[in-house]
Design a protein around this motif. Sequence first.
Motif, PDB file in Angstrom:
ATOM      1  N   LEU A   1      29.675  -0.006  66.718  1.00 52.57           N
ATOM      2  CA  LEU A   1      27.974   0.010  67.290  1.00 52.57           C
ATOM      3  C   LEU A   1      27.533   1.205  68.079  1.00 52.57           C
ATOM      4  CD1 LEU A   1      27.213  -3.635  67.893  1.00 52.57           C
ATOM      5  CD2 LEU A   1      26.651  -2.415  65.775  1.00 52.57           C
ATOM      6  N   ASN A   2      28.640   1.401  68.693  1.00 50.61           N
ATOM      7  CA  ASN A   2      28.004   2.702  69.737  1.00 50.61           C
ATOM      8  C   ASN A   2      28.125   4.082  69.178  1.00 50.61           C
ATOM      9  OD1 ASN A   2      27.280   0.931  71.778  1.00 50.61           O
ATOM     10  ND2 ASN A   2      29.339   0.742  72.517  1.00 50.61           N
ATOM     11  N   ASP A   3      28.757   4.483  67.849  1.00 52.25           N
ATOM     12  CA  ASP A   3      28.877   5.505  67.449  1.00 52.25           C
ATOM     13  C   ASP A   3      27.536   6.239  66.963  1.00 52.25           C
ATOM     14  OD1 ASP A   3      29.616   7.702  65.983  1.00 52.25           O
ATOM     15  OD2 ASP A   3      30.756   6.663  64.424  1.00 52.25           O
ATOM     16  N   ALA A   4      26.961   7.252  67.713  1.00 52.34           N
ATOM     17  CA  ALA A   4      25.815   7.875  67.199  1.00 52.34           C
ATOM     18  C   ALA A   4      25.669   8.322  65.823  1.00 52.34           C
ATOM     19  CB  ALA A   4      25.670   8.732  68.380  1.00 52.34           C
ATOM     20  N   ASN A   5      26.861   8.644  65.251  1.00 46.82           N
ATOM     21  CA  ASN A   5      26.686   8.921  63.931  1.00 46.82           C
ATOM     22  C   ASN A   5      26.886   7.876  62.951  1.00 46.82           C
ATOM     23  OD1 ASN A   5      26.855  11.918  64.706  1.00 46.82           O
ATOM     24  ND2 ASN A   5      29.109  11.545  65.113  1.00 46.82           N
ATOM     25  N   HIS A   6      26.966   6.832  63.417  1.00 42.54           N
ATOM     26  CA  HIS A   6      27.190   5.398  62.376  1.00 42.54           C
ATOM     27  C   HIS A   6      25.745   5.206  61.919  1.00 42.54           C
ATOM     28  CE1 HIS A   6      27.449   1.292  61.423  1.00 42.54           C
ATOM     29  NE2 HIS A   6      28.977   1.556  61.062  1.00 42.54           N
ATOM     30  N   ASP A   7      25.744   4.738  60.548  1.00 39.77           N
ATOM     31  CA  ASP A   7      24.294   4.395  59.989  1.00 39.77           C
ATOM     32  C   ASP A   7      24.046   3.115  60.520  1.00 39.77           C
ATOM     33  OD1 ASP A   7      23.445   3.924  56.268  1.00 39.77           O
ATOM     34  OD2 ASP A   7      22.240   3.955  58.350  1.00 39.77           O
ATOM     35  N   HIS A   8      23.029   3.233  61.322  1.00 41.30           N
ATOM     36  CA  HIS A   8      22.542   2.008  62.151  1.00 41.30           C
ATOM     37  C   HIS A   8      21.868   1.190  61.322  1.00 41.30           C
ATOM     38  CE1 HIS A   8      24.036   3.619  65.900  1.00 41.30           C
ATOM     39  NE2 HIS A   8      23.202   5.025  65.799  1.00 41.30           N
ATOM     40  N   ALA A   9      21.270   1.312  60.261  1.00 40.78           N
ATOM     41  CA  ALA A   9      20.609   0.593  59.345  1.00 40.78           C
ATOM     42  C   ALA A   9      21.314  -0.436  58.791  1.00 40.78           C
ATOM     43  CB  ALA A   9      19.976   1.574  58.225  1.00 40.78           C
ATOM     44  N   GLN A  10      22.732  -0.011  58.382  1.00 38.01           N
ATOM     45  CA  GLN A  10      23.655  -0.844  57.557  1.00 38.01           C
ATOM     46  C   GLN A  10      24.375  -2.025  58.671  1.00 38.01           C
ATOM     47  OE1 GLN A  10      23.856  -0.455  54.343  1.00 38.01           O
ATOM     48  NE2 GLN A  10      22.208   0.716  54.787  1.00 38.01           N
ATOM     49  N   ILE A  11      24.122  -2.057  59.964  1.00 40.71           N
ATOM     50  CA  ILE A  11      24.874  -3.015  60.687  1.00 40.71           C
ATOM     51  C   ILE A  11      24.326  -4.214  60.959  1.00 40.71           C
ATOM     52  CG2 ILE A  11      26.020  -1.153  62.099  1.00 40.71           C
ATOM     53  CD1 ILE A  11      23.935  -1.716  64.333  1.00 40.71           C
ATOM     54  N   TYR A  12      23.188  -4.615  60.156  1.00 39.44           N
ATOM     55  CA  TYR A  12      22.467  -5.843  60.345  1.00 39.44           C
ATOM     56  C   TYR A  12      22.410  -6.576  58.791  1.00 39.44           C
ATOM     57  CZ  TYR A  12      20.968  -3.378  64.370  1.00 39.44           C
ATOM     58  OH  TYR A  12      20.900  -2.678  65.549  1.00 39.44           O
ATOM     59  N   LYS A  13      22.873  -7.965  59.012  1.00 42.62           N
ATOM     60  CA  LYS A  13      23.061  -8.502  57.619  1.00 42.62           C
ATOM     61  C   LYS A  13      21.535  -8.886  57.050  1.00 42.62           C
ATOM     62  CE  LYS A  13      25.681 -11.394  59.923  1.00 42.62           C
ATOM     63  NZ  LYS A  13      26.440 -12.724  60.328  1.00 42.62           N
ATOM     64  N   ASN A  14      20.662  -9.245  57.903  1.00 46.95           N
ATOM     65  CA  ASN A  14      19.255  -9.467  57.739  1.00 46.95           C
ATOM     66  C   ASN A  14      18.361  -9.664  58.614  1.00 46.95           C
ATOM     67  OD1 ASN A  14      19.557 -12.021  59.075  1.00 46.95           O
ATOM     68  ND2 ASN A  14      20.780 -12.889  57.323  1.00 46.95           N
ATOM     69  N   LEU A  15      17.193  -9.825  58.500  1.00 43.79           N
ATOM     70  CA  LEU A  15      16.139  -9.510  59.428  1.00 43.79           C
ATOM     71  C   LEU A  15      16.473 -10.325  60.738  1.00 43.79           C
ATOM     72  CD1 LEU A  15      13.328  -8.582  60.584  1.00 43.79           C
ATOM     73  CD2 LEU A  15      12.239 -10.606  59.243  1.00 43.79           C
TER      74      LEU A  15
END
Length: 130
Positions: free
Chosen positions: A1-15
Motif C-alpha cells: 500500500l505504501n509504494d508510490a508507484n503502485h496503482d492505488h485504484a486497484q487496492i480497493y474491492k468496492n466502495l
Amino acid sequence: LNDANHDHAQIYKNLRDFVEKIINQRFDLYNQNPDAVRMVIWQSMEKQIGKLQGGTSASPDNWTAAIKQLQKQGEIKPELDAELIMLFIASTISCAFMSGSVLLNNEKRKLVYRDMVIELLIQSISTLKR
C-alpha cells in the motif's frame, strides 16, 4: 500500500472497502498523532496541498484514481467530481480534529463520529438506492 508507484485504484474491492480504509487511516493518523493535525493546518496554507500531504495510498492525492475507478465500476455516482469527493472526505475528518471540538472529547464519541462519516459518505456517493 505504501509504494508510490503502485496503482492505488486497484487496492480497493468496492466502495465500502475504499471508504472504510481511507476514513480509518486518516482518523487513526489524526487521533494518534496530534502533531499531524498541526501539520495539516500549516499545510492548508500552501497551494499544492495534495503534494504536501504525502505519497502513500492513505494520502488524499491518491484517492482520486480510486474514486474514478469506482465510478467506472458503477459504484460511485458518475456525475460527481472525483476531486471534490476527495476534498469532502479529507476535510470531513481533518476538520473534526482541527476544531478541537468538545464533541469529540472521548474515544467513544470519536468512534461514533467515524462510523457516522463512513455510513453517510457511502449513502451520499453510492449509486445504490437505499
